[in-house]
Write an enzyme that holds these catalytic residues in place. Structure first.
Site, PDB file in Angstrom:
ATOM      1  N   ARG A  13       0.835  -1.212   0.000  1.00 28.54           N
ATOM      2  CA  ARG A  13       0.000   0.000   0.000  1.00 28.54           C
ATOM      3  C   ARG A  13       0.867   1.259   0.000  1.00 28.54           C
ATOM      4  NH1 ARG A  13      -2.113   0.829   6.192  1.00 28.54           N
ATOM      5  NH2 ARG A  13      -0.484  -0.351   7.210  1.00 28.54           N
ATOM      6  N   SER A  40      -4.724   4.788   5.860  1.00 32.72           N
ATOM      7  CA  SER A  40      -4.514   3.388   5.497  1.00 32.72           C
ATOM      8  C   SER A  40      -4.073   3.220   4.053  1.00 32.72           C
ATOM      9  CB  SER A  40      -5.810   2.585   5.699  1.00 32.72           C
ATOM     10  OG  SER A  40      -6.154   2.545   7.065  1.00 32.72           O
ATOM     11  N   GLU A  61     -19.190   4.313   0.115  1.00 34.39           N
ATOM     12  CA  GLU A  61     -18.432   3.790  -1.030  1.00 34.39           C
ATOM     13  C   GLU A  61     -19.250   3.786  -2.321  1.00 34.39           C
ATOM     14  OE1 GLU A  61     -18.751   2.231   1.897  1.00 34.39           O
ATOM     15  OE2 GLU A  61     -16.756   2.374   2.778  1.00 34.39           O
ATOM     16  N   PHE A  86     -14.495  -3.185   0.543  1.00 31.80           N
ATOM     17  CA  PHE A  86     -15.431  -2.086   0.295  1.00 31.80           C
ATOM     18  C   PHE A  86     -15.278  -1.526  -1.127  1.00 31.80           C
ATOM     19  CE2 PHE A  86     -14.052  -1.523   4.890  1.00 31.80           C
ATOM     20  CZ  PHE A  86     -14.905  -2.526   5.324  1.00 31.80           C
ATOM     21  N   HIS A 112      -5.562  -3.662   1.652  1.00 32.35           N
ATOM     22  CA  HIS A 112      -5.975  -4.613   2.693  1.00 32.35           C
ATOM     23  C   HIS A 112      -6.718  -5.818   2.110  1.00 32.35           C
ATOM     24  CE1 HIS A 112      -4.795  -1.153   4.959  1.00 32.35           C
ATOM     25  NE2 HIS A 112      -5.123  -1.664   6.129  1.00 32.35           N
ATOM     26  N   ASP A 120      -8.201  -7.883  11.998  1.00 36.07           N
ATOM     27  CA  ASP A 120      -9.578  -7.397  11.835  1.00 36.07           C
ATOM     28  C   ASP A 120     -10.556  -8.524  11.497  1.00 36.07           C
ATOM     29  OD1 ASP A 120      -9.143  -4.800  12.504  1.00 36.07           O
ATOM     30  OD2 ASP A 120      -9.086  -4.026  10.452  1.00 36.07           O
ATOM     31  N   ARG A 170      -1.814  -4.828   3.124  1.00 34.11           N
ATOM     32  CA  ARG A 170      -1.404  -4.125   4.344  1.00 34.11           C
ATOM     33  C   ARG A 170      -0.043  -4.562   4.877  1.00 34.11           C
ATOM     34  NH1 ARG A 170      -2.731  -5.373  10.027  1.00 34.11           N
ATOM     35  NH2 ARG A 170      -2.527  -3.460  11.242  1.00 34.11           N
TER      36      ARG A 170
END
Lengths: 318, 281
Positions: A13, A40, A61, A86, A112, A120, A170
């Site tokens: 990322r 992020s 989104e 998302f 991610h 998560d 990530r």
């Protein structure tokens, strides 16, 4: 066998963020949108240097995808940014109608992705995104393997007219591709020469494939590792050429074996050159909380799983 | 500026086109199309500043986005009669190999259309994006959009409505076709929508209410007033009350003709109520 050196581990990322910084300085048509995940996605510098070309849409989104489609009308090249989950499943119909079917030049940039999101858990660990996106007519699907390649891909897709799904992650992973390596959409990168098995890997699994190849060499098995950064359009020529030489293939991806790279390779082989194939991928399951390393071990997505798959597939050669 | 009579003639001709197109393929959506005829005729022939020809970016002209894509018959007829493509092409509506798909799309390259619509609730976001692009391009022209009232049941609209006010997208005029009908019945029975004006006001929009969206002069006056209100920090909404099926008596006052084509006899009746003015396609 050619060896690759980790130039210093980084997250992919951040490669995306570095690519955006460069695009901000070089391409005035590039605009960025984000759904409340600026930190992020590592686009702080782009925003700081180009505040008028950044659109914060909040946690919305679907609206982000529509606004991106609208921004292309007027000549802009919108990069949407949020997590992979998302960026795809949540907004599939918006992408399908307002972007893909409408032939809009939107770059859907998804961080991610996969299990390596880690703690998560499964709500955020999408393992279906490559399949969802590759099924959309006209969509280009890219999953680079390290920092340098992600940065190069981010910059390259601005020159490509049409919708693109760019997937990255990530975790901090080895950065081993040359910094100046040209990124050509749809063109596979040969990493090692081998005669016993072809390993076709994408994303975080490319480095694992190189580790596997190194270990296998010690056992006398020569693996040809191909870095498939573009899932669609797939470089079928490179894959077929290699499999015709080695006679079997292992596909490796941080994705469900339904719908991912493995299925695209299987379709290619079935129609062009039938050969044994083994799949290193998740087996139609959701993920769970854990560290990236624990998850890749538990779900069979590391170099050990690739080595095991190689030994099994070689036995099936005629 | 076209004479009022010319626009009235065009409205009648567009209504003929709508019922003939839908009858020809025994499918399509006449009700909402007939109800929005005055609006689209006024918009394309009296209100919007348009360049000659068509290019996708539309820099230097006003833009329109149809979010409730199922009223494609009125959209196609108005676009064709404004010169975007040959009027004869209306013959191909919903047929194989046509640019006039059941719902509008860019995919076949039909001039005048800039986004696909049909899956509801997406057009507001697209219009907002196009309005943002106009600001980036320092293009003072406006973005117009049209939405069904039932369509506002889709949540994405409210994301876009929140965004447009919050980010001061004041070069956007979104019109809601408040005909009070949707496929399964009156909107207030299917999913009560309450006070739409109050909702838009609460989200921070400037709101105009148009009591009779089938009164051409009232439509024109309201659209001009809406234009006057742009550039003042708020997006502008027109809540336009129309009658579904307007101009064809047996299609009025019911949701039955939302997505149903007339038979031969019904077509003859509809055409008799809308005598040919500018020539059929």
């Amino acid at each position: 066998m050619k060896k690759y050196t980790n130039q210093g581990s980084k997250d992919t990322r951040s490669g995306f963020g570095a690519g955006m910084t460069e695009l901000g300085r070089t391409n005035p048509k590039v605009v960025a949108l984000c759904a409340d995940l600026v930190g992020s996605l590592k686009i702080d510098t782009f925003i700081k240097e180009n505040p008028e070309r950044f659109f914060q849409v909040g946690i919305a989104e679907a609206n982000m995808m529509g606004i991106a489609a609208g921004l292309t009308i007027g000549g802009y090249i919108p990069y949407t940014t949020t997590f992979a989950n998302f960026s795809t499943g949540r907004v599939y119909d918006q992408i399908r109608q307002s972007i893909a079917y409408s032939d809009k030049n939107v770059k859907i940039c998804a961080s991610h992705a996969g299990l390596t999101l880690g703690e998560d858990g499964a709500t955020h660990q999408i393992l279906e995104d490559l399949g969802l996106m590759k099924m959309l007519p006209g969509m280009t699907v890219i999953n680079p393997c390290d920092f340098n390649q992600t940065k190069a891909a981010t910059i390259a897709i601005a020159e490509h007219e049409g919708p693109v799904y760019l997937r990255f992650g990530r975790p901090v992973v080895p950065n081993f591709t040359p910094e100046d390596q040209e990124f050509t959409i749809g063109k596979a990168v040969h990493l090692t020469e081998g005669s016993d098995v072809t390993i076709v890997a994408t994303g975080h699994l490319v480095w694992q494939a190189l580790l596997a190849a190194e270990n296998l060499e010690k056992e006398g098995i020569l693996a040809e590792v191909i870095n498939i950064h573009t899932i669609k359009p797939l470089d079928t020529e490179a894959i077929l050429k290699s499999v015709k030489k080695t006679g079997c293939v292992v596909t490796a991806e941080e994705h469900n074996y339904l719908g991912g790279l493995g299925e695209s390779v299987a379709r290619t082989l079935t129609t062009e050159y039938p050969a044994p194939q083994a799949f290193v991928a998740t087996k139609d399951t959701f993920g769970e909380s854990g560290t990236p390393e624990q998850l890749m071990e538990k779900y069979g997505l590391n170099n050990k799983a690739i080595e095991q798959a190689v030994k099994e597939v070689i036995k099936k050669k005629a | 500026m076209p004479k009022s009579q010319d626009l009235q003639d065009l409205i009648v001709q567009v209504r003929r086109d709508i019922v003939r197109m839908v009858h020809n393929v025994n499918s399509g959506h006449p009700g909402g199309s007939l109800g929005c005829t005055e609006f689209l005729v006024a918009l394309y022939n009296e209100v919007m500043e348009l360049k000659d020809g068509f290019d996708m970016d539309g820099i230097g002209e006003d833009l329109f986005f149809l979010s409730n894509g199922h009223i494609s018959p009125v959209y196609y007829s108005v676009l064709a009669r404004r010169g975007y493509f040959p009027i004869e092409e209306l013959n191909t509506f919903r047929l194989i190999d046509s640019r006039l798909q059941g719902h509008p799309t860019t995919h076949e390259g039909l001039p005048g259309v800039r986004i696909a619509s049909g899956s509801l609730g997406q057009g507001m976001s697209v219009a907002v994006g196009a309005a943002q692009a106009k600001k980036l391009n320092k293009d003072p022209h406006l973005v117009f959009s049209l939405h069904g009232d039932g369509e506002l049941q889709e949540g994405q609209n409210w994301e876009a409505i929140m965004y447009a006010a919050g980010k001061k997208v004041d070069n956007l005029i979104a019109t809601i076709d408040r005909n009070g009908q949707q496929i399964d019945g009156p909107t207030e029975e299917v999913m009560p929508m309450g006070d739409l004006k109050a909702k838009f006001l609460a989200f921070g929009w400037d709101v105009l209410e148009l009591e009779d969206g089938n009164d051409l002069q009232a439509v024109i006056d309201t659209l001009h007033e809406a234009k006057n209100r742009t550039g003042k920090g708020k997006p502008v909404c027109i809540i336009m009350h129309t009658e579904m099926g307007h101009g064809v008596d047996f299609m009025m006052g019911t949701h039955a003709w939302h997505g149903k084509a007339p038979n031969d006899e019904q077509l003859a009746t509809a055409l008799a109520q809308n005598p040919e003015t500018l020539g059929d396609y």
